[in-house]
Design an enzyme around this catalytic site. Structure first.
Site, PDB file in Angstrom:
ATOM      1  CG  LEU A 197       2.889   8.257  -2.330  1.00  0.00           C
ATOM      2  CD1 LEU A 197       4.196   7.765  -2.930  1.00  0.00           C
ATOM      3  CD2 LEU A 197       1.728   7.439  -2.864  1.00  0.00           C
TER       4      LEU A 197
ATOM      5  CE  LYS B 147      -3.750  11.286 -11.196  1.00  0.00           C
ATOM      6  NZ  LYS B 147      -4.431  11.732 -10.002  1.00  0.00           N
TER       7      LYS B 147
ATOM      8  CE  LYS C 237      -1.890  10.794  -0.476  1.00  0.00           C
ATOM      9  NZ  LYS C 237      -1.164  11.598  -1.463  1.00  0.00           N
TER      10      LYS C 237
ATOM     11  CB  CYS D 296       3.434   9.649  -6.768  1.00  0.00           C
ATOM     12  SG  CYS D 296       3.861  10.785  -5.417  1.00  0.00           S
TER      13      CYS D 296
ATOM     14  CB  SER E  86      -6.113  10.137  -6.459  1.00  0.00           C
ATOM     15  OG  SER E  86      -5.306   9.523  -5.486  1.00  0.00           O
TER      16      SER E  86
HETATM   17  O1  RRO Z   1       1.264  12.022  -2.103  1.00  0.00           O
HETATM   18  C1  RRO Z   1       1.712  12.846  -2.911  1.00  0.00           C
HETATM   19  O2  RRO Z   1       2.640  13.586  -2.614  1.00  0.00           O
HETATM   20  C2  RRO Z   1       1.225  12.953  -4.287  1.00  0.00           C
HETATM   21  C3  RRO Z   1       0.834  11.888  -5.066  1.00  0.00           C
HETATM   22 BR1  RRO Z   1       0.719  10.160  -4.405  1.00  0.00          BR
HETATM   23  C4  RRO Z   1       0.484  12.074  -6.429  1.00  0.00           C
HETATM   24  O3  RRO Z   1       0.155  11.165  -7.197  1.00  0.00           O
HETATM   25  N1  RRO Z   1       0.536  13.335  -6.907  1.00  0.00           N
HETATM   26  C5  RRO Z   1       0.907  14.381  -6.134  1.00  0.00           C
HETATM   27  O4  RRO Z   1       0.936  15.520  -6.630  1.00  0.00           O
HETATM   28  N2  RRO Z   1       1.230  14.185  -4.827  1.00  0.00           N
END
Ligand code: RRO
Length: 336
Positions: free
Chosen positions: A88, A180, A60, A145, A36
């Site tokens: 995100l 996760k 993603k 995240c 992801s």
């Molecule tokens: O989008 C992010 O900054 C991000 C996510 Br969703 C995640 O689960 N893990 C990460 O290292 N960055």
């Protein structure tokens, strides 16, 4: 295939290895998935290979609304890894359902849809919106995240909050749910047990580790968001350890393993630790064809070790070590 060299013999044996895996009752033709956040919704990778040839495409993490993410800079290189502070960024669930998911379905990819929310209700809503959508093989519930404003939103850092999210998602979907997990916890087995108890059918391990890089000229953090998630080969031993610990405690729970996989032998470590399949992430930024190369290397490594099926090596590292007998060692129980 012409049989003209020693190599062809190895290749033929490699093609005989059964690479199919089943995760929570869902069959995948092979155990190599994207990770992801490292391949959006698969479109970009399709210029390098056919996304249908992957075990699955893990998208993603998608949220309820479109998001622009955190300010730049949001990437920093580190020894054997990188920090990201994406925050995100994404199109939101409605655009994802209208464009990304149909594209994956049309290209015969098996979509593992990653969802992320800032509240339990948001996760539940996302699962509800995805209900009945074509082509969703699994839901990956991203409760880990690291790039959120409020650390209280890293649900995976608290067993109770993690379980609450999974319970809410479980109520809204019939698709198998993978939670996760974050490595930034004291006891990952405690969190894993809580989410499985709450209805998770499997686990994705691990998300990135929270990190920081300081610019030694400005003496300020490099990332505009200050902290970021560390990924790449630097975290591989942490990830293998986490998979090992959870598989030891819950050998029947399927694990999608990830963290710094660059080669087929790296993938083999995860399988031996107890993962049933792996996600390939950071390495695709520099080597977009890596998932297919890793799949070939894994197949070859399994053939060379005499395995007829990839499933045979899952958890193999947990078997007892063979005792080493040294010549001058006294036999056990001998008088001293
Ligand atoms: O989008 C992010 O900054 C991000 C996510 Br969703 C995640 O689960 N893990 C990460 O290292 N960055």
């Amino acid at each position: 295939m012409a049989v003209t060299s020693e190599h062809t013999y190895d290749d033929r044996r490699a093609t005989d290895v059964d690479m199919g895996v089943t995760l929570a009752g869902v069959h995948f033709p092979n155990p190599v998935f994207t990770a992801s956040g490292c391949a959006a919704a698969g479109r970009e990778l399709n210029q390098f290979f056919d996304v249908a040839d992957l075990g699955g495409v893990v998208t993603k993490s998608v949220m309820r609304e479109p998001r622009t993410g955190r300010p730049t800079p949001r990437m920093a290189e580190t020894p054997s890894g990188m920090l990201n502070s994406i925050g995100l960024q994404g199109p939101g669930i409605d655009a994802f359902l209208a464009k990304d998911l149909p594209w994956l379905d049309e290209h015969d990819a098996r979509a593992v849809v990653s969802i992320a929310g800032s509240s339990v209700e948001e996760y539940a809503l996302l699962a509800r919106k995805l209900r009945g959508a074509r082509g969703v093989a699994l839901l990956e519930v991203n409760i880990s995240c690291p790039n959120v404003e409020d650390r209280g939103q890293v649900f995976a850092c608290h067993a109770g909050s993690a379980a609450e999210v999974i319970r809410a998602v479980r109520r809204e979907t019939r698709v198998p749910v993978f939670a996760k997990l974050s490595p930034d916890v004291t006891d990952i087995v405690e969190i894993a047990s809580a989410v499985v108890e709450a209805g998770a059918n499997g686990l994705s391990m691990i998300n990135t580790l929270l990190g920081m890089v300081i610019d030694t000229d400005t003496l300020r953090p490099v990332l505009a968001g200050l902290t970021g998630g560390l990924s790449g080969p630097a975290i591989r031993p942490v990830a293998v350890r986490a998979v090992w610990q959870v598989h030891a405690a819950m050998p029947k729970v399927p694990i999608l393993g990830m963290g710094g996989i660059r080669t087929g032998l790296d993938a083999l470590q995860f399988l031996a630790a107890g993962a049933s399949a792996v996600s390939v992430g950071t390495t695709v930024f520099g080597d977009p064809g890596a998932p297919m190369r890793i799949l070939d290397e894994l197949r070859q490594a399994l053939a060379e070790r005499g395995h007829a099926s990839v499933r045979d090596v899952v958890g193999l590292a947990h078997r007892p070590a063979v005792a080493t007998i040294t010549e001058d060692a006294d036999p056990p129980g001998s008088p001293t």
